[in-house]
Design a protein around this motif. Structure first.
Motif, PDB file in Angstrom:
ATOM      1  N   ILE A   1     -47.686  24.396  30.435  1.00 36.12           N
ATOM      2  CA  ILE A   1     -47.816  25.704  30.848  1.00 36.12           C
ATOM      3  C   ILE A   1     -48.361  26.347  29.548  1.00 36.12           C
ATOM      4  O   ILE A   1     -47.787  26.446  28.606  1.00 36.12           O
ATOM      5  CB  ILE A   1     -46.562  26.541  31.581  1.00 36.12           C
ATOM      6  CG1 ILE A   1     -46.029  25.714  32.772  1.00 36.12           C
ATOM      7  CG2 ILE A   1     -46.929  27.898  31.745  1.00 36.12           C
ATOM      8  CD1 ILE A   1     -44.670  26.129  33.184  1.00 36.12           C
ATOM      9  N   TYR A   2     -49.604  26.713  29.625  1.00 34.91           N
ATOM     10  CA  TYR A   2     -50.355  27.268  28.559  1.00 34.91           C
ATOM     11  C   TYR A   2     -50.734  28.865  28.694  1.00 34.91           C
ATOM     12  O   TYR A   2     -51.071  29.517  29.849  1.00 34.91           O
ATOM     13  CB  TYR A   2     -51.406  26.464  28.227  1.00 34.91           C
ATOM     14  CG  TYR A   2     -52.499  26.643  29.260  1.00 34.91           C
ATOM     15  CD1 TYR A   2     -53.541  27.429  28.920  1.00 34.91           C
ATOM     16  CD2 TYR A   2     -52.417  25.701  30.367  1.00 34.91           C
ATOM     17  CE1 TYR A   2     -54.647  27.441  29.927  1.00 34.91           C
ATOM     18  CE2 TYR A   2     -53.529  25.855  31.352  1.00 34.91           C
ATOM     19  CZ  TYR A   2     -54.517  26.644  30.986  1.00 34.91           C
ATOM     20  OH  TYR A   2     -55.665  26.492  31.868  1.00 34.91           O
ATOM     21  N   GLU A   3     -50.821  29.510  27.591  1.00 32.38           N
ATOM     22  CA  GLU A   3     -51.755  30.737  27.727  1.00 32.38           C
ATOM     23  C   GLU A   3     -52.872  30.723  26.664  1.00 32.38           C
ATOM     24  O   GLU A   3     -52.885  30.316  25.458  1.00 32.38           O
ATOM     25  CB  GLU A   3     -50.850  31.896  27.230  1.00 32.38           C
ATOM     26  CG  GLU A   3     -51.556  33.224  27.322  1.00 32.38           C
ATOM     27  CD  GLU A   3     -50.563  34.434  26.652  1.00 32.38           C
ATOM     28  OE1 GLU A   3     -50.659  35.332  27.206  1.00 32.38           O
ATOM     29  OE2 GLU A   3     -49.839  34.201  25.916  1.00 32.38           O
ATOM     30  N   SER A   4     -54.196  31.051  27.016  1.00 36.28           N
ATOM     31  CA  SER A   4     -55.261  30.825  26.244  1.00 36.28           C
ATOM     32  C   SER A   4     -56.065  31.945  26.273  1.00 36.28           C
ATOM     33  O   SER A   4     -56.669  32.503  27.437  1.00 36.28           O
ATOM     34  CB  SER A   4     -56.112  29.709  26.543  1.00 36.28           C
ATOM     35  OG  SER A   4     -56.978  29.369  25.925  1.00 36.28           O
ATOM     36  N   THR A   5     -56.096  32.772  25.352  1.00 41.41           N
ATOM     37  CA  THR A   5     -56.863  33.940  25.085  1.00 41.41           C
ATOM     38  C   THR A   5     -58.016  34.000  23.964  1.00 41.41           C
ATOM     39  O   THR A   5     -58.225  32.762  23.432  1.00 41.41           O
ATOM     40  CB  THR A   5     -55.974  35.137  24.870  1.00 41.41           C
ATOM     41  OG1 THR A   5     -55.445  34.797  23.718  1.00 41.41           O
ATOM     42  CG2 THR A   5     -54.928  35.510  25.903  1.00 41.41           C
ATOM     43  N   HIS A   6     -58.828  34.858  23.852  1.00 38.78           N
ATOM     44  CA  HIS A   6     -60.031  34.843  23.055  1.00 38.78           C
ATOM     45  C   HIS A   6     -60.994  33.834  23.226  1.00 38.78           C
ATOM     46  O   HIS A   6     -61.902  34.080  23.879  1.00 38.78           O
ATOM     47  CB  HIS A   6     -59.361  34.856  21.432  1.00 38.78           C
ATOM     48  CG  HIS A   6     -58.200  36.070  21.225  1.00 38.78           C
ATOM     49  ND1 HIS A   6     -58.796  37.275  21.305  1.00 38.78           N
ATOM     50  CD2 HIS A   6     -57.305  35.995  20.759  1.00 38.78           C
ATOM     51  CE1 HIS A   6     -57.651  38.138  21.085  1.00 38.78           C
ATOM     52  NE2 HIS A   6     -56.585  37.235  20.680  1.00 38.78           N
ATOM     53  N   HIS A   7     -61.073  32.642  22.588  1.00 36.57           N
ATOM     54  CA  HIS A   7     -61.999  31.717  22.599  1.00 36.57           C
ATOM     55  C   HIS A   7     -61.464  30.469  23.325  1.00 36.57           C
ATOM     56  O   HIS A   7     -62.408  29.558  23.330  1.00 36.57           O
ATOM     57  CB  HIS A   7     -62.090  31.311  21.050  1.00 36.57           C
ATOM     58  CG  HIS A   7     -62.477  32.318  20.166  1.00 36.57           C
ATOM     59  ND1 HIS A   7     -63.794  32.833  20.481  1.00 36.57           N
ATOM     60  CD2 HIS A   7     -62.038  32.688  18.989  1.00 36.57           C
ATOM     61  CE1 HIS A   7     -63.961  33.971  19.344  1.00 36.57           C
ATOM     62  NE2 HIS A   7     -62.714  33.791  18.606  1.00 36.57           N
ATOM     63  N   SER A   8     -60.553  30.562  24.008  1.00 35.44           N
ATOM     64  CA  SER A   8     -59.975  29.410  24.700  1.00 35.44           C
ATOM     65  C   SER A   8     -59.680  28.075  24.201  1.00 35.44           C
ATOM     66  O   SER A   8     -59.705  27.113  24.917  1.00 35.44           O
ATOM     67  CB  SER A   8     -60.853  29.216  26.079  1.00 35.44           C
ATOM     68  OG  SER A   8     -61.088  30.373  27.111  1.00 35.44           O
ATOM     69  N   ASN A   9     -59.429  28.152  22.848  1.00 36.83           N
ATOM     70  CA  ASN A   9     -59.149  26.964  22.243  1.00 36.83           C
ATOM     71  C   ASN A   9     -57.862  26.314  22.620  1.00 36.83           C
ATOM     72  O   ASN A   9     -57.887  25.060  22.728  1.00 36.83           O
ATOM     73  CB  ASN A   9     -58.877  27.355  20.417  1.00 36.83           C
ATOM     74  CG  ASN A   9     -60.281  27.832  20.008  1.00 36.83           C
ATOM     75  OD1 ASN A   9     -61.203  27.013  20.458  1.00 36.83           O
ATOM     76  ND2 ASN A   9     -60.367  28.271  18.854  1.00 36.83           N
ATOM     77  N   THR A  10     -56.827  27.114  22.905  1.00 30.30           N
ATOM     78  CA  THR A  10     -55.756  26.598  23.615  1.00 30.30           C
ATOM     79  C   THR A  10     -55.929  25.590  25.001  1.00 30.30           C
ATOM     80  O   THR A  10     -55.433  24.464  25.085  1.00 30.30           O
ATOM     81  CB  THR A  10     -54.382  27.443  23.904  1.00 30.30           C
ATOM     82  OG1 THR A  10     -54.290  28.285  22.507  1.00 30.30           O
ATOM     83  CG2 THR A  10     -53.071  26.960  24.301  1.00 30.30           C
ATOM     84  N   LYS A  11     -56.505  26.244  25.636  1.00 27.84           N
ATOM     85  CA  LYS A  11     -56.934  25.583  27.064  1.00 27.84           C
ATOM     86  C   LYS A  11     -57.818  24.212  26.684  1.00 27.84           C
ATOM     87  O   LYS A  11     -57.448  23.216  27.406  1.00 27.84           O
ATOM     88  CB  LYS A  11     -57.770  26.246  27.779  1.00 27.84           C
ATOM     89  CG  LYS A  11     -58.213  25.751  29.181  1.00 27.84           C
ATOM     90  CD  LYS A  11     -58.988  26.709  30.118  1.00 27.84           C
ATOM     91  CE  LYS A  11     -59.314  26.082  31.456  1.00 27.84           C
ATOM     92  NZ  LYS A  11     -59.161  24.524  31.712  1.00 27.84           N
ATOM     93  N   LYS A  12     -58.555  24.418  25.721  1.00 31.40           N
ATOM     94  CA  LYS A  12     -59.335  23.026  25.323  1.00 31.40           C
ATOM     95  C   LYS A  12     -58.545  21.991  24.925  1.00 31.40           C
ATOM     96  O   LYS A  12     -58.468  20.953  25.226  1.00 31.40           O
ATOM     97  CB  LYS A  12     -60.384  23.469  24.307  1.00 31.40           C
ATOM     98  CG  LYS A  12     -61.651  24.382  24.936  1.00 31.40           C
ATOM     99  CD  LYS A  12     -62.402  24.589  23.585  1.00 31.40           C
ATOM    100  CE  LYS A  12     -63.536  25.527  24.070  1.00 31.40           C
ATOM    101  NZ  LYS A  12     -64.218  26.297  22.825  1.00 31.40           N
ATOM    102  N   LEU A  13     -57.575  22.430  24.234  1.00 28.90           N
ATOM    103  CA  LEU A  13     -56.507  21.528  23.573  1.00 28.90           C
ATOM    104  C   LEU A  13     -55.537  20.910  24.695  1.00 28.90           C
ATOM    105  O   LEU A  13     -55.339  19.497  24.606  1.00 28.90           O
ATOM    106  CB  LEU A  13     -55.713  21.883  22.434  1.00 28.90           C
ATOM    107  CG  LEU A  13     -54.564  21.218  21.750  1.00 28.90           C
ATOM    108  CD1 LEU A  13     -55.239  20.007  21.007  1.00 28.90           C
ATOM    109  CD2 LEU A  13     -53.573  22.111  20.782  1.00 28.90           C
ATOM    110  N   VAL A  14     -55.086  21.713  25.522  1.00 34.35           N
ATOM    111  CA  VAL A  14     -54.103  21.337  26.707  1.00 34.35           C
ATOM    112  C   VAL A  14     -54.937  20.451  27.506  1.00 34.35           C
ATOM    113  O   VAL A  14     -54.456  19.493  28.001  1.00 34.35           O
ATOM    114  CB  VAL A  14     -53.593  22.553  27.179  1.00 34.35           C
ATOM    115  CG1 VAL A  14     -52.997  22.251  28.592  1.00 34.35           C
ATOM    116  CG2 VAL A  14     -52.625  23.266  26.229  1.00 34.35           C
ATOM    117  N   ASP A  15     -56.272  20.650  27.845  1.00 34.67           N
ATOM    118  CA  ASP A  15     -57.178  20.020  28.929  1.00 34.67           C
ATOM    119  C   ASP A  15     -57.189  18.417  28.242  1.00 34.67           C
ATOM    120  O   ASP A  15     -57.351  17.655  28.912  1.00 34.67           O
ATOM    121  CB  ASP A  15     -58.527  20.518  28.808  1.00 34.67           C
ATOM    122  CG  ASP A  15     -58.336  21.702  29.884  1.00 34.67           C
ATOM    123  OD1 ASP A  15     -57.338  21.815  30.636  1.00 34.67           O
ATOM    124  OD2 ASP A  15     -59.418  22.539  29.961  1.00 34.67           O
TER     125      ASP A  15
END
Length: 53
Positions: free
Chosen positions: A6-20
């Motif tokens: 479960i993630y939160e990704s704001t601004h540049h979506s870097n967290t989403k990229k890592l989680v993906d």
């Protein structure tokens, strides 16, 4: 073993990229914290989180 991150990704979506990338390599499910509220977490053996306060 069934796993979800479960993630939160704001601004540049870097967290989403890592989680993906992790999800693709290790075959785990991902869900944004905005969509996790109604989830049945009992179905998962492992639950990981990635968010900033």
């Amino acid at each position: 073993m069934k796993t979800v991150i479960i993630y939160e990704s704001t601004h540049h979506s870097n967290t989403k990229k890592l989680v993906d990338a992790i999800a693709e390599k290790y075959n785990v499910e991902t869900v944004s914290i905005e969509n996790a509220g109604g989830m049945d977490l009992e179905q998962f053996d492992t639950i990981g989180t990635s968010y900033r306060k």
